[in-house]
Scaffold this motif. Structure first.
Motif, mmCIF file in Angstrom:
data_model
loop_
_atom_site.group_PDB
_atom_site.id
_atom_site.type_symbol
_atom_site.label_atom_id
_atom_site.label_comp_id
_atom_site.label_asym_id
_atom_site.label_seq_id
_atom_site.Cartn_x
_atom_site.Cartn_y
_atom_site.Cartn_z
ATOM 1 N N ASN A 45 3.464 3.376 7.811
ATOM 2 C CA ASN A 45 2.613 4.554 7.691
ATOM 3 C C ASN A 45 2.233 4.673 6.168
ATOM 4 O O ASN A 45 1.127 4.822 5.775
ATOM 5 N N ALA A 46 3.375 4.417 5.399
ATOM 6 C CA ALA A 46 3.184 4.653 3.681
ATOM 7 C C ALA A 46 2.329 3.367 3.408
ATOM 8 O O ALA A 46 1.113 3.305 2.600
ATOM 9 N N LEU A 47 2.390 2.084 3.745
ATOM 10 C CA LEU A 47 1.532 0.836 3.610
ATOM 11 C C LEU A 47 0.124 1.263 4.017
ATOM 12 O O LEU A 47 -0.815 0.958 3.345
ATOM 13 N N TRP A 48 -0.032 1.522 5.317
ATOM 14 C CA TRP A 48 -1.255 1.978 5.490
ATOM 15 C C TRP A 48 -2.280 2.927 4.926
ATOM 16 O O TRP A 48 -3.263 2.598 4.520
ATOM 17 N N PHE A 49 -1.526 3.883 4.367
ATOM 18 C CA PHE A 49 -2.284 5.124 3.785
ATOM 19 C C PHE A 49 -2.338 4.511 2.337
ATOM 20 O O PHE A 49 -3.555 4.767 1.767
ATOM 21 N N GLY A 50 -1.697 3.527 1.850
ATOM 22 C CA GLY A 50 -1.946 2.837 0.558
ATOM 23 C C GLY A 50 -3.272 1.923 0.800
ATOM 24 O O GLY A 50 -3.893 1.814 -0.081
ATOM 25 N N MET A 51 -3.199 1.145 1.984
ATOM 26 C CA MET A 51 -4.353 0.497 2.192
ATOM 27 C C MET A 51 -5.702 1.170 2.273
ATOM 28 O O MET A 51 -6.861 0.859 1.822
ATOM 29 N N TYR A 52 -5.516 2.321 3.144
ATOM 30 C CA TYR A 52 -6.726 3.151 3.281
ATOM 31 C C TYR A 52 -7.238 3.764 1.790
ATOM 32 O O TYR A 52 -8.437 3.896 1.779
ATOM 33 N N GLU A 64 -10.405 8.164 1.786
ATOM 34 C CA GLU A 64 -9.417 7.556 2.384
ATOM 35 C C GLU A 64 -9.488 7.983 3.997
ATOM 36 O O GLU A 64 -8.990 6.952 4.831
ATOM 37 N N ALA A 65 -9.654 9.151 4.152
ATOM 38 C CA ALA A 65 -9.850 9.549 5.762
ATOM 39 C C ALA A 65 -11.034 8.794 6.300
ATOM 40 O O ALA A 65 -10.893 8.446 7.560
ATOM 41 N N LEU A 150 0.194 -4.287 -2.534
ATOM 42 C CA LEU A 150 0.644 -3.476 -1.474
ATOM 43 C C LEU A 150 1.642 -4.310 -0.651
ATOM 44 O O LEU A 150 2.441 -3.924 -0.146
ATOM 45 N N LEU A 151 0.733 -5.501 -0.261
ATOM 46 C CA LEU A 151 1.517 -6.306 0.809
ATOM 47 C C LEU A 151 2.991 -6.796 0.034
ATOM 48 O O LEU A 151 3.911 -7.303 0.847
#
Length: 156
Positions: A45-52, A64-65, A150-151
């Protein structure tokens, strides 16, 4: 009344013991399940929100949303349609006929599904979460979004 506590420090261990003791005192019967390991949700989730966030900064997709809704609909739903026959049946029964904009809106917070919107990523197992990450990275990298930092944190 199900509680889930991830124990990753002494304070969380104390919290779990306290809750278990209180529940036993109140109810006299308690079912406890234990398993080693971390929840998918914490790191992914932390990664995904960084990606968004990165997608919102480097594209015209919106905030982001908006990026989250887009990714859930375009990548997450497809993963579940391919891998979960039950999800596929219900999606086709309930959601397939809706206009695109309505589906996209429902991926975000709404009165019907709550603050997280239509459940997609919350249904993933770890492998599906990895697939979701890869699909987002592949698609948006081709559109000029850079996720290298991020990755690389994810791999560490």
């Amino acid at each position: 009344m199900a509680d889930k506590i991830s124990v990753n420090c002494q304070a969380k261990l104390s919290e779990a013991i306290t809750k278990l003791s209180a529940m036993y005192r109140d109810k006299k019967f308690v079912v406890v399940s234990l398993r080693p390991g971390k929840d998918r949700t914490l790191d992914q989730n932390a990664l995904w929100f960084g990606m968004y966030k990165r997608i919102s900064e480097m594209t015209q997709i919106g905030d982001e949303a908006d990026a989250r809704r887009y990714c859930k609909l375009h990548f997450g739903v497809q993963i579940l349609l391919n891998e979960d026959a039950g999800f596929q049946t219900e999606w086709y029964r309930v959601m397939r006929h809706l206009p695109y904009e309505m589906k996209l809106t429902m991926m975000g917070g709404c009165k019907l599904f709550g603050p997280d919107g239509f459940p997609v990523t919350s249904l993933f197992n770890r492998a599906q979460g990895i697939q979701y990450t890869d699909r987002i990275a592949t698609y948006f990298t081709c559109h000029g979004v850079v996720f290298t930092d991020l990755l690389s944190k994810e791999a560490a």
